[in-house]
Scaffold this motif. Structure first.
Motif, PDB file in Angstrom:
ATOM      1  N   ASP A  52       0.828  -1.199   0.000  1.00 41.27           N
ATOM      2  CA  ASP A  52       0.000   0.000   0.000  1.00 41.27           C
ATOM      3  C   ASP A  52       0.869   1.258   0.000  1.00 41.27           C
ATOM      4  O   ASP A  52       0.357   2.376  -0.098  1.00 41.27           O
ATOM      5  CB  ASP A  52      -1.002  -0.004   1.152  1.00 41.27           C
ATOM      6  N   SER A  53       2.187   1.059   0.058  1.00 43.89           N
ATOM      7  CA  SER A  53       3.128   2.156  -0.158  1.00 43.89           C
ATOM      8  C   SER A  53       2.895   2.835  -1.491  1.00 43.89           C
ATOM      9  O   SER A  53       3.314   3.986  -1.697  1.00 43.89           O
ATOM     10  CB  SER A  53       4.571   1.627  -0.094  1.00 43.89           C
ATOM     11  N   LEU A  54       2.211   2.162  -2.409  1.00 41.28           N
ATOM     12  CA  LEU A  54       1.923   2.765  -3.716  1.00 41.28           C
ATOM     13  C   LEU A  54       1.138   4.064  -3.553  1.00 41.28           C
ATOM     14  O   LEU A  54       1.228   4.967  -4.395  1.00 41.28           O
ATOM     15  CB  LEU A  54       1.192   1.781  -4.630  1.00 41.28           C
ATOM     16  N   GLY A  55       0.393   4.178  -2.463  1.00 39.94           N
ATOM     17  CA  GLY A  55      -0.350   5.409  -2.228  1.00 39.94           C
ATOM     18  C   GLY A  55       0.556   6.615  -2.102  1.00 39.94           C
ATOM     19  O   GLY A  55       0.214   7.718  -2.549  1.00 39.94           O
ATOM     20  N   MET A  56       1.735   6.414  -1.505  1.00 36.89           N
ATOM     21  CA  MET A  56       2.667   7.516  -1.285  1.00 36.89           C
ATOM     22  C   MET A  56       3.657   7.676  -2.432  1.00 36.89           C
ATOM     23  O   MET A  56       3.954   8.794  -2.849  1.00 36.89           O
ATOM     24  CB  MET A  56       3.412   7.305   0.039  1.00 36.89           C
ATOM     25  N   VAL A  57       4.179   6.560  -2.968  1.00 33.10           N
ATOM     26  CA  VAL A  57       5.239   6.666  -3.972  1.00 33.10           C
ATOM     27  C   VAL A  57       4.726   6.698  -5.407  1.00 33.10           C
ATOM     28  O   VAL A  57       5.422   7.184  -6.300  1.00 33.10           O
ATOM     29  CB  VAL A  57       6.257   5.515  -3.811  1.00 33.10           C
ATOM     30  N   ALA A  58       3.516   6.196  -5.647  1.00 38.11           N
ATOM     31  CA  ALA A  58       2.976   6.161  -7.008  1.00 38.11           C
ATOM     32  C   ALA A  58       1.789   7.103  -7.199  1.00 38.11           C
ATOM     33  O   ALA A  58       1.605   7.659  -8.276  1.00 38.11           O
ATOM     34  CB  ALA A  58       2.574   4.736  -7.386  1.00 38.11           C
ATOM     35  N   GLN A  59       0.974   7.262  -6.150  1.00 38.49           N
ATOM     36  CA  GLN A  59      -0.227   8.085  -6.267  1.00 38.49           C
ATOM     37  C   GLN A  59      -0.053   9.493  -5.709  1.00 38.49           C
ATOM     38  O   GLN A  59      -0.898  10.350  -5.947  1.00 38.49           O
ATOM     39  CB  GLN A  59      -1.404   7.392  -5.561  1.00 38.49           C
ATOM     40  N   GLY A  60       1.003   9.712  -4.944  1.00 38.16           N
ATOM     41  CA  GLY A  60       1.285  11.050  -4.444  1.00 38.16           C
ATOM     42  C   GLY A  60       0.563  11.456  -3.179  1.00 38.16           C
ATOM     43  O   GLY A  60       0.537  12.636  -2.834  1.00 38.16           O
ATOM     44  N   HIS A  61       0.002  10.498  -2.453  1.00 37.95           N
ATOM     45  CA  HIS A  61      -0.676  10.816  -1.198  1.00 37.95           C
ATOM     46  C   HIS A  61       0.345  11.018  -0.079  1.00 37.95           C
ATOM     47  O   HIS A  61       1.512  10.628  -0.186  1.00 37.95           O
ATOM     48  CB  HIS A  61      -1.647   9.703  -0.810  1.00 37.95           C
ATOM     49  N   ASN A  62      -0.103  11.566   1.039  1.00 37.60           N
ATOM     50  CA  ASN A  62       0.764  11.778   2.197  1.00 37.60           C
ATOM     51  C   ASN A  62       0.780  10.593   3.154  1.00 37.60           C
ATOM     52  O   ASN A  62       1.524  10.587   4.130  1.00 37.60           O
ATOM     53  CB  ASN A  62       0.334  13.037   2.958  1.00 37.60           C
ATOM     54  N   SER A  63      -0.045   9.593   2.890  1.00 40.11           N
ATOM     55  CA  SER A  63      -0.078   8.383   3.707  1.00 40.11           C
ATOM     56  C   SER A  63      -0.585   7.241   2.839  1.00 40.11           C
ATOM     57  O   SER A  63      -0.948   7.440   1.668  1.00 40.11           O
ATOM     58  CB  SER A  63      -0.991   8.557   4.927  1.00 40.11           C
ATOM     59  N   THR A  64      -0.662   6.049   3.439  1.00 40.97           N
ATOM     60  CA  THR A  64      -1.173   4.886   2.711  1.00 40.97           C
ATOM     61  C   THR A  64      -2.691   4.763   2.829  1.00 40.97           C
ATOM     62  O   THR A  64      -3.301   3.904   2.178  1.00 40.97           O
ATOM     63  CB  THR A  64      -0.540   3.592   3.258  1.00 40.97           C
ATOM     64  N   LEU A  65      -3.312   5.611   3.630  1.00 39.06           N
ATOM     65  CA  LEU A  65      -4.727   5.437   3.958  1.00 39.06           C
ATOM     66  C   LEU A  65      -5.678   5.510   2.765  1.00 39.06           C
ATOM     67  O   LEU A  65      -6.698   4.814   2.759  1.00 39.06           O
ATOM     68  CB  LEU A  65      -5.149   6.462   5.018  1.00 39.06           C
ATOM     69  N   PRO A  66      -5.409   6.327   1.714  1.00 40.02           N
ATOM     70  CA  PRO A  66      -6.364   6.396   0.604  1.00 40.02           C
ATOM     71  C   PRO A  66      -6.368   5.168  -0.322  1.00 40.02           C
ATOM     72  O   PRO A  66      -7.250   5.055  -1.182  1.00 40.02           O
ATOM     73  CB  PRO A  66      -5.912   7.638  -0.176  1.00 40.02           C
ATOM     74  N   VAL A  67      -5.414   4.268  -0.185  1.00 41.46           N
ATOM     75  CA  VAL A  67      -5.322   3.127  -1.097  1.00 41.46           C
ATOM     76  C   VAL A  67      -6.532   2.206  -0.912  1.00 41.46           C
ATOM     77  O   VAL A  67      -6.958   1.925   0.212  1.00 41.46           O
ATOM     78  CB  VAL A  67      -4.017   2.349  -0.858  1.00 41.46           C
ATOM     79  N   THR A  68      -7.064   1.718  -2.019  1.00 45.84           N
ATOM     80  CA  THR A  68      -8.273   0.893  -1.993  1.00 45.84           C
ATOM     81  C   THR A  68      -7.978  -0.552  -2.388  1.00 45.84           C
ATOM     82  O   THR A  68      -6.910  -0.870  -2.924  1.00 45.84           O
ATOM     83  CB  THR A  68      -9.325   1.443  -2.966  1.00 45.84           C
ATOM     84  N   VAL A  69      -8.948  -1.406  -2.135  1.00 47.61           N
ATOM     85  CA  VAL A  69      -8.853  -2.802  -2.576  1.00 47.61           C
ATOM     86  C   VAL A  69      -8.693  -2.857  -4.094  1.00 47.61           C
ATOM     87  O   VAL A  69      -7.909  -3.655  -4.625  1.00 47.61           O
ATOM     88  CB  VAL A  69     -10.103  -3.590  -2.128  1.00 47.61           C
TER      89      VAL A  69
END
Length: 272
Positions: A52-69
């Protein structure tokens, strides 16, 4: 093809316990697409995590929390197409394991997308979920120490287990996670001596990230391996293997060799 790797057979869940018994270190990297997955697979990386690190390194979020199933399932499908040998693990995103039933539904998605194992953060009520999944033939990787999905409660990304009470709880949580049926366990941002004690007491392999050289293996995020600027603070445990390896393939080989030889992590990349 690559140095010091034990064999060219596709990795299976039982082989993880064999590696621990034999004292063979395991190298894990994150990947989010077919191309990087193929390079890592061809250059000796045993475990690939769609984190779920993809949320920060690929999607540009500040945490992993926005990542979905849906995010994890999509990237798992992409990564699976690039693998012939490595064992693929899919991260359970925030909220997807709130109940055992929700975790089962997400896990089925991930295994159908090509994963062999799912990863869950924490212990406590998650122990019931781990047991629930394992009883339904879904291999589980635990994750203790710094659990990024708990960033709001923890107040940031901080080393865990430095106080005696916290260290005792982490050791007990590790025992309970293994008892619940997990076959692998990530230890993140844990003092080296504590991680070494947990590893010695465990019959399942531990994979460290900022947890010192005493773990049974190590993991890095793809972007950290390659020294890429993700827009976030660079943790102490990160090392740029691209500078050493000269190419993406070379970086994967250099990382794998350093993990297996025990050269990485050293004191500079660990917490006391």
């Amino acid at each position: 093809m690559y140095a010091n790797a034990p064999n060219d057979k596709p990795w299976t869940v039982p082989m993880l316990a064999e590696a621990k018994r034999d004292g063979r270190k395991l190298a894990m990297l994150t990947a989010y697409d077919t191309g990087f997955a193929r390079v890592f697979d061809e250059n000796g990386i045993e475990l690939i995590l769609v984190g779920d690190s993809l949320g920060m390194v690929a999607q540009g979020h500040n945490s992993t929390l926005p990542v979905t199933v849906e995010d994890i399932a999509y990237h798992t499908t992409c990564v699976a197409r690039g693998l012939k040998r490595a064992l693929l693990i899919a991260d359970m995103p925030f909220g997807a394991d709130a109940t055992p039933e929700r975790a089962l539904a997400a896990s089925i998605r991930f295994l159908q997308a090509g994963a062999t194992m799912v990863k869950l953060e924490g212990a406590g009520h998650k122990l019931e979920t781990i047991r629930f999944l394992v009883e339904r033939e879904i291999p589980v990787c635990g994750h203790l120490g710094l659990t990024p999905q708990s960033v709001l409660r923890l107040g940031g990304y901080k080393v865990q287990g430095r106080e005696d009470t916290a260290a005792m709880k982490l050791r007990e949580d590790a025992r309970l996670v293994e008892e619940a049926g997990a076959t692998l366990m990530v230890l993140e941002c844990v003092p080296s001596p504590l991680a070494a004690m947990v590893t010695a007491a465990s019959t399942i392999p531990t994979i460290g990230i900022g947890a010192g050289p005493g773990c049974d293996g190590q993991v890095l995020v793809l972007h950290d391996l390659l020294g890429l600027n993700t827009g976030h603070r660079r943790p102490k445990f990160v090392k740029d293997f691209l500078a050493e390896g000269g190419s993406v393939a070379g970086a994967a080989r250099a990382f794998g060799d350093a993990v297996r030889s025990g050269a990485f992590p050293d004191a500079e990349h660990s917490y006391a």
